[in-house]
Design a protein around this motif. Structure first.
Motif, PDB file in Angstrom:
ATOM      1  N   ILE A  16       0.842  -1.196   0.000  1.00 35.30           N
ATOM      2  CA  ILE A  16       0.000   0.000   0.000  1.00 35.30           C
ATOM      3  C   ILE A  16       0.876   1.245   0.000  1.00 35.30           C
ATOM      4  O   ILE A  16       0.657   2.183  -0.786  1.00 35.30           O
ATOM      5  CB  ILE A  16      -0.948   0.003   1.218  1.00 35.30           C
ATOM      6  CG1 ILE A  16      -1.926  -1.176   1.129  1.00 35.30           C
ATOM      7  CG2 ILE A  16      -1.700   1.326   1.309  1.00 35.30           C
ATOM      8  CD1 ILE A  16      -2.835  -1.316   2.335  1.00 35.30           C
ATOM      9  N   ASP A  19       3.559   1.204  -3.326  1.00 31.84           N
ATOM     10  CA  ASP A  19       2.941   1.509  -4.623  1.00 31.84           C
ATOM     11  C   ASP A  19       2.035   2.732  -4.567  1.00 31.84           C
ATOM     12  O   ASP A  19       1.417   3.073  -5.582  1.00 31.84           O
ATOM     13  CB  ASP A  19       2.105   0.317  -5.104  1.00 31.84           C
ATOM     14  CG  ASP A  19       2.941  -0.924  -5.354  1.00 31.84           C
ATOM     15  OD1 ASP A  19       4.123  -0.780  -5.701  1.00 31.84           O
ATOM     16  OD2 ASP A  19       2.391  -2.039  -5.211  1.00 31.84           O
ATOM     17  N   ARG A  21      -0.800   2.878  -3.134  1.00 36.21           N
ATOM     18  CA  ARG A  21      -2.168   2.411  -3.364  1.00 36.21           C
ATOM     19  C   ARG A  21      -3.094   3.154  -2.403  1.00 36.21           C
ATOM     20  O   ARG A  21      -2.821   3.257  -1.210  1.00 36.21           O
ATOM     21  CB  ARG A  21      -2.274   0.900  -3.142  1.00 36.21           C
ATOM     22  CG  ARG A  21      -1.319   0.083  -3.997  1.00 36.21           C
ATOM     23  CD  ARG A  21      -1.587  -1.412  -3.868  1.00 36.21           C
ATOM     24  NE  ARG A  21      -0.603  -2.197  -4.593  1.00 36.21           N
ATOM     25  CZ  ARG A  21      -0.766  -3.489  -4.908  1.00 36.21           C
ATOM     26  NH1 ARG A  21      -1.887  -4.122  -4.566  1.00 36.21           N
ATOM     27  NH2 ARG A  21       0.177  -4.143  -5.555  1.00 36.21           N
ATOM     28  N   MET A  29      -8.198  -3.017   0.637  1.00 30.63           N
ATOM     29  CA  MET A  29      -7.519  -3.280  -0.628  1.00 30.63           C
ATOM     30  C   MET A  29      -7.941  -4.623  -1.206  1.00 30.63           C
ATOM     31  O   MET A  29      -8.272  -4.728  -2.399  1.00 30.63           O
ATOM     32  CB  MET A  29      -5.994  -3.267  -0.440  1.00 30.63           C
ATOM     33  CG  MET A  29      -5.215  -3.588  -1.713  1.00 30.63           C
ATOM     34  SD  MET A  29      -3.411  -3.545  -1.482  1.00 30.63           S
ATOM     35  CE  MET A  29      -3.140  -5.048  -0.515  1.00 30.63           C
ATOM     36  N   LYS A 185      -1.948  -1.967 -10.719  1.00 33.32           N
ATOM     37  CA  LYS A 185      -2.392  -0.588 -10.478  1.00 33.32           C
ATOM     38  C   LYS A 185      -2.633   0.162 -11.788  1.00 33.32           C
ATOM     39  O   LYS A 185      -3.489   1.048 -11.854  1.00 33.32           O
ATOM     40  CB  LYS A 185      -1.367   0.148  -9.624  1.00 33.32           C
ATOM     41  CG  LYS A 185      -1.873   1.486  -9.104  1.00 33.32           C
ATOM     42  CD  LYS A 185      -0.848   2.188  -8.226  1.00 33.32           C
ATOM     43  CE  LYS A 185      -1.378   3.567  -7.814  1.00 33.32           C
ATOM     44  NZ  LYS A 185      -0.361   4.332  -7.047  1.00 33.32           N
ATOM     45  N   TYR A 189      -6.584  -2.539 -11.106  1.00 27.85           N
ATOM     46  CA  TYR A 189      -6.720  -3.865 -10.485  1.00 27.85           C
ATOM     47  C   TYR A 189      -7.665  -4.803 -11.241  1.00 27.85           C
ATOM     48  O   TYR A 189      -8.149  -5.786 -10.695  1.00 27.85           O
ATOM     49  CB  TYR A 189      -7.158  -3.728  -9.020  1.00 27.85           C
ATOM     50  CG  TYR A 189      -6.253  -2.785  -8.256  1.00 27.85           C
ATOM     51  CD1 TYR A 189      -5.047  -3.224  -7.735  1.00 27.85           C
ATOM     52  CD2 TYR A 189      -6.580  -1.440  -8.114  1.00 27.85           C
ATOM     53  CE1 TYR A 189      -4.190  -2.347  -7.069  1.00 27.85           C
ATOM     54  CE2 TYR A 189      -5.734  -0.556  -7.453  1.00 27.85           C
ATOM     55  CZ  TYR A 189      -4.537  -1.020  -6.935  1.00 27.85           C
ATOM     56  OH  TYR A 189      -3.685  -0.147  -6.293  1.00 27.85           O
TER      57      TYR A 189
END
Length: 211
Positions: A16, A19, A21, A29, A185, A189
């Motif tokens: 997380i 990246d 995210r 996630m 990403k 996803y």
């Protein structure tokens, strides 16, 4: 239909941050990635995961996700998949196959599939009579890090080289280099088809060139 995706890293808290995210925790996630997968994948589709599927040693966690993903699943082993692949209790029968490298036929085109980027890949020089590529190298591993920037530099340099030895029956031609990073990403996803990855990769490169 064949679909492709890489480096999902289910259960990986560190991914997380690494990246960037946009999730508050792994539970959020994981659920988002499951929902995105199932919004795209139909029962007969074959999803080829290009490595680093899970980041966990708990077979129950792996099975929980596998039981909720649509379609048929194949796996190209990534460097982190050894955390869970050999754990007793993992539902390995959920996979059509598990390999470290694969050469696939996708329609009229060849796909060279590996977790790691392969710079000089099999069938690289094959093209149709109109110059369109017949082979694509799909990879993961590098996410969107400095290593991906190096791979992109390699591709740019390779495509700029002109061969003047008549290779392929032509007086001169540029070296084909069709490598696509299927980092999850990039596709929000969702597993994507080869055509979808080609278009997405082209758009991403155009945006990088504009910077």
């Amino acid at each position: 239909m064949k679909l492709y995706i890489s480096d999902l890293h289910f259960y990986h808290e560190g991914a997380i941050k690494m990246d960037e995210r946009n999730f508050p925790d792994v539970r959020t996630m994981n659920q988002y990635m499951i929902d995105q997968w199932n919004s795209k994948v139909k029962g007969g589709d074959m999803v080829i995961v290009l490595g680093d599927f899970f980041w966990t040693k708990n077979p129950d966690e792996v099975n929980y996700v596998l039981n909720r993903l649509s379609g048929k699943i194949c796996l190209l082993e990534g460097n982190h998949d050894n955390l869970w692949l050999k754990k007793a209790g993992v539902k390995l029968d959920r996979f059509e196959w598990i390999k470290s490298y694969a050469e696939l036929q996708d329609g009229q085109r060849n796909v060279i599939a590996s977790h790691y980027p392969v710079f000089c890949y099999n069938h690289q020089y094959l093209e149709n009579d109109d110059g369109r590529a017949r082979t694509y190298m799909l990879y993961g591993h590098v996410h969107n890090t400095h290593d991906e920037k190096l791979v992109n530099q390699f591709q740019k340099i390779t495509r700029s080289i002109v061969l003047k030895d008549g290779y392929g029956g032509k007086a001169e031609r540029r070296i084909p280099c069709n490598m696509i990073n299927c980092f999850c990403k990039f596709s929000d996803y969702k597993p994507l088809s080869l055509d979808e990855w080609i278009l997405l990769d082209k758009k991403r490169r155009e945006e990088m060139s504009a910077l």
